[in-house]
Scaffold this active site. Structure first.
Site, mmCIF file in Angstrom:
data_model
loop_
_atom_site.group_PDB
_atom_site.id
_atom_site.type_symbol
_atom_site.label_atom_id
_atom_site.label_comp_id
_atom_site.label_asym_id
_atom_site.label_seq_id
_atom_site.Cartn_x
_atom_site.Cartn_y
_atom_site.Cartn_z
ATOM 1 N N GLN A 33 0.830 -1.203 0.000
ATOM 2 C CA GLN A 33 0.000 0.000 0.000
ATOM 3 C C GLN A 33 0.866 1.255 0.000
ATOM 4 O O GLN A 33 1.610 1.499 0.958
ATOM 5 C CB GLN A 33 -0.916 0.003 1.224
ATOM 6 C CG GLN A 33 -1.832 1.203 1.335
ATOM 7 C CD GLN A 33 -2.686 1.157 2.590
ATOM 8 O OE1 GLN A 33 -2.348 0.463 3.542
ATOM 9 N NE2 GLN A 33 -3.789 1.867 2.602
ATOM 10 N N GLY A 34 0.774 2.050 -1.037
ATOM 11 C CA GLY A 34 1.533 3.287 -1.145
ATOM 12 C C GLY A 34 0.679 4.497 -0.808
ATOM 13 O O GLY A 34 0.281 5.251 -1.709
ATOM 14 N N TYR A 35 0.384 4.677 0.461
ATOM 15 C CA TYR A 35 -0.420 5.810 0.917
ATOM 16 C C TYR A 35 0.443 6.830 1.661
ATOM 17 O O TYR A 35 0.683 7.929 1.206
ATOM 18 C CB TYR A 35 -1.555 5.333 1.828
ATOM 19 C CG TYR A 35 -2.846 4.974 1.122
ATOM 20 C CD1 TYR A 35 -2.851 4.491 -0.184
ATOM 21 C CD2 TYR A 35 -4.063 5.095 1.769
ATOM 22 C CE1 TYR A 35 -4.033 4.153 -0.821
ATOM 23 C CE2 TYR A 35 -5.261 4.756 1.140
ATOM 24 C CZ TYR A 35 -5.236 4.290 -0.157
ATOM 25 O OH TYR A 35 -6.413 3.966 -0.781
ATOM 26 N N SER A 36 0.923 6.461 2.859
ATOM 27 C CA SER A 36 1.604 7.411 3.734
ATOM 28 C C SER A 36 2.912 7.913 3.130
ATOM 29 O O SER A 36 3.628 7.181 2.434
ATOM 30 C CB SER A 36 1.900 6.765 5.086
ATOM 31 O OG SER A 36 0.709 6.465 5.774
ATOM 32 N N GLU A 77 -10.257 -1.325 5.139
ATOM 33 C CA GLU A 77 -9.064 -1.529 5.952
ATOM 34 C C GLU A 77 -9.390 -1.397 7.425
ATOM 35 O O GLU A 77 -8.943 -2.199 8.246
ATOM 36 C CB GLU A 77 -7.991 -0.503 5.560
ATOM 37 C CG GLU A 77 -6.715 -0.629 6.383
ATOM 38 C CD GLU A 77 -5.683 0.432 6.061
ATOM 39 O OE1 GLU A 77 -4.575 0.350 6.619
ATOM 40 O OE2 GLU A 77 -5.976 1.354 5.281
ATOM 41 N N ASN A 90 -5.761 6.669 15.725
ATOM 42 C CA ASN A 90 -7.021 6.640 16.474
ATOM 43 C C ASN A 90 -7.551 8.046 16.761
ATOM 44 O O ASN A 90 -8.761 8.250 16.866
ATOM 45 C CB ASN A 90 -6.834 5.859 17.780
ATOM 46 C CG ASN A 90 -6.816 4.360 17.535
ATOM 47 O OD1 ASN A 90 -6.748 3.904 16.393
ATOM 48 N ND2 ASN A 90 -6.868 3.588 18.596
ATOM 49 N N GLU A 91 -6.641 9.022 16.877
ATOM 50 C CA GLU A 91 -7.084 10.395 17.076
ATOM 51 C C GLU A 91 -7.862 10.897 15.863
ATOM 52 O O GLU A 91 -8.903 11.561 15.995
ATOM 53 C CB GLU A 91 -5.876 11.305 17.350
ATOM 54 C CG GLU A 91 -5.201 11.080 18.689
ATOM 55 C CD GLU A 91 -4.330 9.833 18.741
ATOM 56 O OE1 GLU A 91 -3.923 9.434 19.836
ATOM 57 O OE2 GLU A 91 -4.055 9.255 17.665
#
Length: 396
Positions: free
Chosen positions: A126-129, A244, A382-383
């Protein structure tokens, strides 16, 4: 903790147990129980066993090779796999990019990619962050510039899980730098063997190489690998994240951890009595069990929505928060039950070539404790999930 099941559901549970007894090698299950990291061959071996039985993709529609199971069957299957010590099927291809391909892909893309995922021919990452775009994913800077029938991609991705093994990466890129935030982003499928891709390891707190940095330097990606429409990739990204975050709940794993906690606490002694008889410790275990039961019910409700044709919504953020917090709390409680036996032994500093655990559960308990520290960060912190709940559910 128990939920009543119908005779048909109990029969299905027995079918799953029989399959696991017959097909899951004890050596592989032992590696899971001991908290050891599996290699690619271990993962592919087990996923192909599931694929051969037709059980690799419970969440897929039947027409694409799914099982046709209802939400309860999926929950039973997950529980039994975790209880038996079976490897978890990697989610990146099966549960993340595959639903997006089904929803937004062309017929040619569906025909090409989905069978290869189901047959375990392709390993996805997964190339997200990015270094400056984690929770604020819309600020990503990886660029894709159109050049004839290709995009030329330049940028960097980080925390890319198991990219060292991946054949393909589904990647968010900025195709319109003038557009505001989410509006100029596209969703590309990138062959990891393309020239210009460099993968560098990031060693995590538990000493493992699971995540990576991925550098893209003038990587040419065919325009045919664009999923959905150009500059509308954020729609694909949001759709994927709901799946996800639902999977991150992992109630089956939490139930397995709870069982392990009870076994350890019944065996370990405090003042000559089993730790599980200590009123304070017992109340802490009971509180975790209550929270887990509530989270399981919520997960079943959401799975029922998907079964009936719906799409996971902002409610998946609740599952993500509680599921990750529960796994963290359970691994911490197991470490507390083991006391000094759960203290890590740093073989490099002690001068040993290989660490020797002082307790059969000690090494795996602390490894799992360290590993779950990241659970409340990945998949959207989670924030950030609390902000989504406040906005989308509570309308604050």
């Amino acid at each position: 903790m128990d939920i009543r099941f119908t005779p048909e559901e109990q029969a299905f549970r027995e079918e799953v147990r029989a399959f696991l007894r017959a097909e899951l090698p004890e050596a592989l299950a032992a590696r899971i129980r001991e908290g050891k990291r599996l290699n690619k061959q271990d993962q592919v071996f087990w996923m192909r066993k599931l694929s051969a039985r037709g059980w690799l993709a419970p969440g897929w529609p039947v027409e694409h090779g799914g099982t046709g199971w209802n939400s309860v069957q999926k929950q039973i299957f997950e529980e039994e796999c975790f209880a038996a010590g079976a490897p978890r099927a990697l989610p990146f291809g099966l549960n993340m990019v595959a639903p997006v391909i089904m929803k937004f892909g062309s017929e040619q893309q569906k025909a090409h990619y989905l069978p290869r995922i189901l047959d375990c021919q392709d390993w996805w990452c997964q190339g997200y962050s990015e270094p400056g775009a984690g929770s604020d994913l819309a600020s990503l800077k990886t660029r894709a510039v159109r050049d004839g029938e290709h995009y030329v991609v330049n940028g960097q991705k980080t925390w890319t899980t198991l990219a060292q093994h991946a054949d393909w990466m589904f990647c968010l890129v900025r195709t319109d730098p003038q557009a505001q935030a989410q509006r100029g982003i596209s969703f590309l499928l990138i062959d990891m063997n393309s020239p210009g891709i460099t993968v560098r390891p990031i060693i995590t707190l538990d000493g493992e190489h699971e995540v990576n940095e991925v550098f893209l330097d003038n990587v040419r990606v065919p325009v045919a690998n664009l999923l959905g429409r150009e500059n509308e990739g954020w729609t694909c990204a949001k759709y994927l994240l709901t799946y996800e975050r639902t999977g991150i709940a992992r109630t089956g794993e939490s139930k397995a951890l709870l069982r392990r906690l009870k076994i350890i606490a019944a065996r370990e002694q405090r003042n000559g009595r089993p730790l599980l008889e200590d009123p304070l410790f017992r109340s802490q275990v009971a509180e975790l069990e209550i929270q887990l039961m509530a989270n399981e019910m919520s997960n079943l409700r959401l799975l029922a929505t998907v079964r009936d044709g719906g799409v996971p919504g902002a409610e998946s953020s609740i599952l993500k928060i509680k599921g990750t917090e529960l796994r963290q709390a359970l691994t911490w409680q197991i470490s507390k039950a083991l006391g000094s036996y759960a203290v890590p032994h740093l073989e490099d500093e002690l001068g040993y070539a290989e660490a020797t655990p002082l307790h059969e559960d000690g090494a795996s308990a602390f490894t799992r404790y360290l590993d779950t520290r990241k659970a409340s960060i990945y998949g959207g912190t989670n924030e950030i999930q609390k902000n989504i709940i406040a906005k989308m559910i509570l309308e604050l």
